[in-house]
Design an enzyme around this catalytic site. Structure first.
Site, PDB file in Angstrom:
ATOM      1  N   HIS A 190       0.832  -1.229   0.000  1.00 14.21           N
ATOM      2  CA  HIS A 190       0.000   0.000   0.000  1.00 14.21           C
ATOM      3  C   HIS A 190       0.855   1.264   0.000  1.00 14.21           C
ATOM      4  CE1 HIS A 190      -3.305  -2.699   1.336  1.00 14.21           C
ATOM      5  NE2 HIS A 190      -2.351  -3.227   2.092  1.00 14.21           N
ATOM      6  N   SER A 311      15.178  21.313 -16.684  1.00 12.25           N
ATOM      7  CA  SER A 311      13.964  22.071 -17.002  1.00 12.25           C
ATOM      8  C   SER A 311      14.389  23.350 -17.695  1.00 12.25           C
ATOM      9  CB  SER A 311      13.222  22.385 -15.706  1.00 12.25           C
ATOM     10  OG  SER A 311      12.417  23.523 -15.875  1.00 12.25           O
ATOM     11  N   LYS A 317      16.055  21.308 -11.510  1.00  9.64           N
ATOM     12  CA  LYS A 317      15.332  20.095 -11.871  1.00  9.64           C
ATOM     13  C   LYS A 317      16.204  19.052 -12.554  1.00  9.64           C
ATOM     14  CE  LYS A 317      11.333  19.439 -11.718  1.00  9.64           C
ATOM     15  NZ  LYS A 317      10.291  20.087 -12.507  1.00  9.64           N
ATOM     16  N   GLU A 324       9.186   8.134 -17.177  1.00  8.56           N
ATOM     17  CA  GLU A 324       7.876   8.738 -17.459  1.00  8.56           C
ATOM     18  C   GLU A 324       7.396   8.376 -18.862  1.00  8.56           C
ATOM     19  OE1 GLU A 324       7.572  12.842 -14.999  1.00  8.56           O
ATOM     20  OE2 GLU A 324       9.152  12.760 -16.492  1.00  8.56           O
TER      21      GLU A 324
END
Ligand code: ARG
Length: 496
Positions: A190, A311, A317, A324
């Site tokens: 979980h 970024s 970043k 992804e």
């Protein structure tokens, strides 16, 4: 780095996964008002140019050319054996086909607007090169059995490439497992910290998933590896063409047994897409985990810089683009599976032109999965594990709560009761904002008199890991046994 394209195998090197635009070297021999094809049969009007474009599969099926020519070469031999071609005619056709193949390989094949698909393009060009004997090639054959032969040859190659790429990713995981047997991490359920496990055990979970993927690939290959040529348009053919001879030439162990099924079966495409979808599902779960683990919130791993992007606006970043994108592409592959299932569900026997819609989803899904596997094998090999963060994470919290309950069980307390006692201790810690490992013997004894001195010794993460000593458990002895077994299995597969 390798691209997603599979490496060539035997006499059948691969066409580009992304075909070049057909119009790049287009040349139309058709004159206004004159049917542009020699085989228009009963049709009196030329195909409308809108329809030519709409029905053409050339932009995507030209990547089948190697397989198409391989099939035609075998067909020529069978036609000679059936005495439909003389030896000289067969030789002329074979030479012509080889010239066509060179033109296609070297990107100088003169495509025509009227070429409906790769099969027509090859035959038209062959006839231009060798003269009227080119018209004999299609004897006893239809594009309906030809196209499914091509697709089976394509898949046979690509499924084998898929198998070796899956193995390579397994090896990458195994390498990381070897390095990190003694790194103990919090295992989750979980997405809540649950029990400590060896990081090697975690990596080997992916090796197991990939092994099942490969078993599905190999199983699919059995149904792909069946030779359909000879089915004709739908009913078989009128010539003494030796199908077993063709199968032998093309190294197929079996023949299709029903011509209607032979030309209309695309189960093997649906099955392949199902297999590809499950592989992507596994890679997507891995992606999700890497995105989480690479976040500042977890900081369990550092993704290699070369596999991330910065970024354009935020200088701090480091974005996990590869995971992804793999996660994102999974949706596309699932879509392709649904697309073929929907295409097939409404089709009466036997061939219907709808079947032309099988190729784009298949090619796109295959390319996507092959490429994702290559990229992930490299990324996993370069993944840096933050041992300090992981050992702190495994040492904090209440990962050992179950151990304490099991301690009480060893002292004769029924498990349910032990579970309740330890639950109280957890609440006690939470209320006092106290770390679990700071519990004293007095605290323990207040919860149950069955606790004695050795309870504190029982509460080590190494002990918790190594007590899980059954097959499949996370004890380091078990994990080592599994790693050794994988090493042997994967080394054996390399040789075959
Ligand atoms: N381009 C077609 C396909 O991909 C080849 C078969 C065409 N057959 C036909 N009878 N029109 O399915």
């Amino acid at each position: 780095m390798n691209s997603g394209k599979p490496t060539p195998r035997r006499s059948c090197p691969k066409a580009d996964t992304q075909p070049q635009s057909v119009s790049a070297n287009h040349r139309s021999p058709s004159k206004k008002g004159v049917p542009s094809k020699a085989w228009t049969g009963r049709l009196t009007e030329p195909t409308h140019e809108l329809v030519e474009r709409f029905t053409s599969s050339l932009p995507f099926d030209r990547q089948l050319f190697e397989y198409d020519i391989l099939g035609s070469l075998a067909h020529c031999q069978a036609l000679e054996k059936a005495k439909i071609l003389t030896r000289a005619e067969r030789r002329a056709l074979v030479r012509g086909l080889e010239r066509v193949r060179d033109e296609l390989r070297e990107n100088r094949f003169p495509f025509a607007d009227s070429d409906e698909d790769i099969h027509m393009a090859v035959e038209r060009r062959l006839t231009e090169l060798v003269g009227p004997v080119g018209g004999k090639l299609h004897t006893g054959r239809s594009r309906n059995d030809q196209v499914t032969l091509d697709l089976r040859l394509y898949l046979r190659d690509h499924l084998q490439t898929l198998e070796s790429r899956i193995q390579d990713l397994q090896r990458a995981f195994l390498g990381q497992a070897r390095e990190h047997l003694n790194v103990i991490i919090p295992g989750y359920t979980h997405l809540q910290r649950a029990q400590p496990v060896s990081l090697a055990h975690h990596f080997l979970a992916y090796v197991e998933m990939l092994e099942r993927d490969n078993a599905r690939v190999r199983d699919t290959l059995k149904r792909v590896n069946v030779m359909p040529l000879g089915s004709g348009a739908l009913a078989g053919n009128n010539y003494p063409i030796d199908r077993a001879f063709i199968a032998k030439l093309l190294e197929f162990p079996a023949l299709t047994r029903n011509s209607l099924d032979g030309v209309s079966d695309r189960d093997y495409v649906a099955e392949t897409l199902g297999v590809l979808a499950i592989i992507m599902m596994h890679l997507s779960r891995l992606s999700e985990e890497l995105v989480l683990w690479a976040s500042s919130e977890f900081s369990f791993v550092d993704l290699p810089d070369g596999f991330c992007t910065g970024s354009s606006m935020l200088p701090q970043k480091k974005n996990p683009d590869v995971p992804e994108l793999v996660r994102g592409k999974t949706g596309r592959v699932y879509g392709h599976l649904l697309s073929i299932m929907t295409t097939l569900k409404g089709l009466p026997l036997s061939y219907n032109r709808d079947l032309q819609e099988d190729k784009e989803p298949l090619f796109d899904a295959m390319g996507t999965v092959l490429e994702s596997l290559v990229v992930y094998a490299e990324l996993i090999r370069r993944l840096r594990i933050r041992r300090d963060v992981l050992s702190a994470a495994a040492g904090s919290g209440v990962l050992l709560a179950t151990e304490l309950a099991d301690y009480l069980v060893n002292k004769g307390v029924p498990f349910r009761e032990a579970h309740g006692i330890v639950g109280q201790l957890v609440r006690y810690c939470i209320e006092r904002r106290m770390e679990w490992h700071n519990l004293s013997l007095a605290d323990l004894r207040a919860a149950s008199p069955r606790f004695s001195k050795d309870a504190l010794r029982f509460l080590t993460i190494e002990g918790a890991v190594d007590r899980k000593a059954q097959t499949g458990g996370t004890s380091r002895k078990q994990v080592t046994r599994q790693m050794n077994a994988w090493e042997a299995r994967l080394a054996k597969k390399l040789k075959t």
